[in-house]
Design an enzyme around this catalytic site. Sequence first.
Site, PDB file in Angstrom:
ATOM      1  CG  ASP A   1      24.982  51.913  56.518  1.00 61.24           C
ATOM      2  OD1 ASP A   1      25.053  52.951  57.146  1.00 61.24           O
ATOM      3  OD2 ASP A   1      25.445  50.835  56.941  1.00 61.24           O
TER       4      ASP A   1
ATOM      5  CG  ASN B   1      48.270  36.318  41.229  1.00 62.76           C
ATOM      6  OD1 ASN B   1      48.071  37.241  40.435  1.00 62.76           O
ATOM      7  ND2 ASN B   1      48.966  35.240  40.927  1.00 62.76           N
TER       8      ASN B   1
ATOM      9  CG  ASP C   1      32.523  43.766  42.433  1.00 62.32           C
ATOM     10  OD1 ASP C   1      32.794  42.633  42.876  1.00 62.32           O
ATOM     11  OD2 ASP C   1      32.305  44.752  43.150  1.00 62.32           O
TER      12      ASP C   1
ATOM     13  CD  GLU D   1      49.329  34.769  37.193  1.00 64.27           C
ATOM     14  OE1 GLU D   1      48.900  35.886  37.517  1.00 64.27           O
ATOM     15  OE2 GLU D   1      49.392  33.819  37.992  1.00 64.27           O
TER      16      GLU D   1
ATOM     17  CB  ILE E   1      51.044  38.557  39.284  1.00 65.10           C
ATOM     18  CG1 ILE E   1      51.717  38.615  40.659  1.00 65.10           C
ATOM     19  CG2 ILE E   1      52.071  38.382  38.170  1.00 65.10           C
ATOM     20  CD1 ILE E   1      52.360  37.304  41.071  1.00 65.10           C
TER      21      ILE E   1
ATOM     22  CB  SER F   1      34.268  29.310  67.525  1.00 66.11           C
ATOM     23  OG  SER F   1      34.441  28.303  68.499  1.00 66.11           O
TER      24      SER F   1
ATOM     25  CG  ASN G   1      45.476  34.585  39.211  1.00 64.88           C
ATOM     26  OD1 ASN G   1      45.749  35.787  39.264  1.00 64.88           O
ATOM     27  ND2 ASN G   1      46.367  33.658  38.912  1.00 64.88           N
TER      28      ASN G   1
END
Length: 575
Positions: free
Chosen positions: A186, A231, A208, A245, A233, A263, A229
Amino acid sequence: MKDPRKVFPAVSLLLLLISYSSASPASDHRPRASYSNGHVCVGCVLVVSVIEQLAQVHNSTVQASMERLCGYLPEKLSLKATCHLVVHMFGPDIIKLLGTAVNADVVCHTLEFCKQAAGQPQCHLYPLPKEPWEFTLEKAREIVKKPSPVKYPGGASDICSLPFLTKICEKIKLSIKYSVPFKDADSDKYSIFPTLRGYHWRGRDCNDSDKMAHPGRRPANWDAQYDSNCNGIWGVDPKDGIPYEKKFCEGSQPRGIILLGDSAGAHFHIAPEWITASQMSWTSFLNLPMALTNELDWPQLSGATGFLESTSRIEGKSIYLRLRKRNRCNHRDYQNVSRNGASSQNLEKFIESLSRNQVLDHPAIVIYAMIGNDVCNGKVDPVPQMTTPEKLYSKVIKSLNYLNAHLPKGSHVILYGLPDGAFLWDNLHDRYHPLGQLNKDVTYAQFFSFLSCLQVTPCHGWMTSNKTLRTLTSERAEELSNTLKKITTSEKFTNFDLFYLDFAFQEITDEWQKRGGQLWQLIEPVDGFHPSEAALLLWAEYFWKKVQLQWPQVLGKENPLNAQIEQVFGDQGGH
Ligand SMILES: *[C@@H]1O[C@H](CO)[C@@H](O)[C@H](O)[C@H]1NC(C)=O
Ligand SMILES: *[C@@H]1O[C@H](CO)[C@@H](O)[C@H](O)[C@H]1NC(C)=O
Ligand SMILES: *[C@@H]1O[C@H](CO)[C@@H](O)[C@H](O)[C@H]1NC(C)=O
Ligand SMILES: CC(=O)N[C@H]1CO[C@H](CO)[C@@H](O)[C@@H]1O
């Protein structure tokens, strides 16, 4: 109880959990023929030790102690249910055996989680019993001969042969082998989920519906309409109509940070609370499900790209947080590209997950920090398996050529030398491992020799009582560091400049001692191998100081408008 086939994902199976996770730091994950499956043996000895010690701490029966342990585990990822299942299967035998005062080594050999192959030494964590080993084992086998309520096929050294575990086991083995994240049914989503190599590993993609939006991008149309981008802003200042920006970031030379690491870079961590009976409670395991979905790495806390406040008592900031503080336009522009088991020799297999667009994106600082696996392996004779300077040279050049073909012009690459791991033995060998603290019966020297015997040690060369071998390993590490140094002086690339930094463990330990710390605190307590969070943060601090002093152009300018950015955008959407 749930349909056992749905007990999912079985990384949650406590035994497998610890056994397979201890496999992670090793340099390759191919099952080793000797001593059957050493990881399963380690996992069994850990779990049986915890059960035994919980009974001791609470003056309870073994049965009650197992129930206690399962009770502590969270429901998430079916951890609790799986624990009950395991207790149901193996509990009766464990109760019988521990009832006769044999130790975890004997229990695990009797139940055949540990299987000594012909011609192999007998591997044990605890001091050997007084009676001859074979005799003890024979007696123990007699005890469990009487039919137990649940049958499992023959021995248990391959508990994956249990019908309801087979499928799950295959997944885990694959997941470990390729270090591919284990998918929970899930949470089969990306970027907005923190784990599963989501934004704990790389700055969150903020839109997205726009494939071009990502951290590190040169802003599209000065982000007047939306945050291309990521950030935090964007938009237009209503007072003068100038996009924020442009106002705040133009000419500030934004840049991202990318770690190519192993690691250690990802901050591999098995919490000591998970195996320390005397301090164990349900709160000990609250962070376990998250850790499991992140392959037991905690990138959100790592020295290079971590963004969370540290949990250790040192005031520390990752390199990313420092870079962000220097110029808030750098917000979210960080990438792990770290893997458990990574080395110069296998980096090419995953360097492609680095994401930087040569045309669209800002330059980046890339830190190449393969700090262990080129000299660390679990072989009986580890030396022939170590990377040679020649092999290192050719692979690093390949990686650098790859970077040159993918990094925007004006980037920087810093090669890190290998630390001298002789430090591990020197500071740990006579201290008690978390499993040995209650009864003062397991030192790190014993723990190391147990892992080496089973050939599951992450670093035989340094985690050994053999001084000659430790020295050989340190010498090779130094040769490799010198090779990296040589590369930085002899090679030139068009899209980045190249630097070398020593791992400088000495500076880190000096600093830690100056702050009143103990040297052993710089090493992960459970595996006795990886650098602790404190060590990684000190490392980041040292990196920052050094680079600022020697090559300030790498870090870029301080943005004078940081305070204004903060005023308008607050935490810039968080992480
Ligand atoms: C442990 O439990 C047993 C039996 O329940 C009891 O007789 C004994 O006094 C207890 N020991 C301690 C130290 O509490
Ligand atoms: C996502 O990107 C699209 C353009 O591709 C834009 O129209 C939209 O406003 C963006 N959404 C957010 C939340 O920034
Ligand atoms: C110690 O390590 C060296 C180098 O691998 C090896 O030649 C030697 O036999 C080892 N000594 C012992 C006692 O195992
Ligand atoms: C090597 C590595 O860990 N890369 C991962 C970094 O994080 C992103 C997710 O944001 C993964 O897709 C990469 O595999």
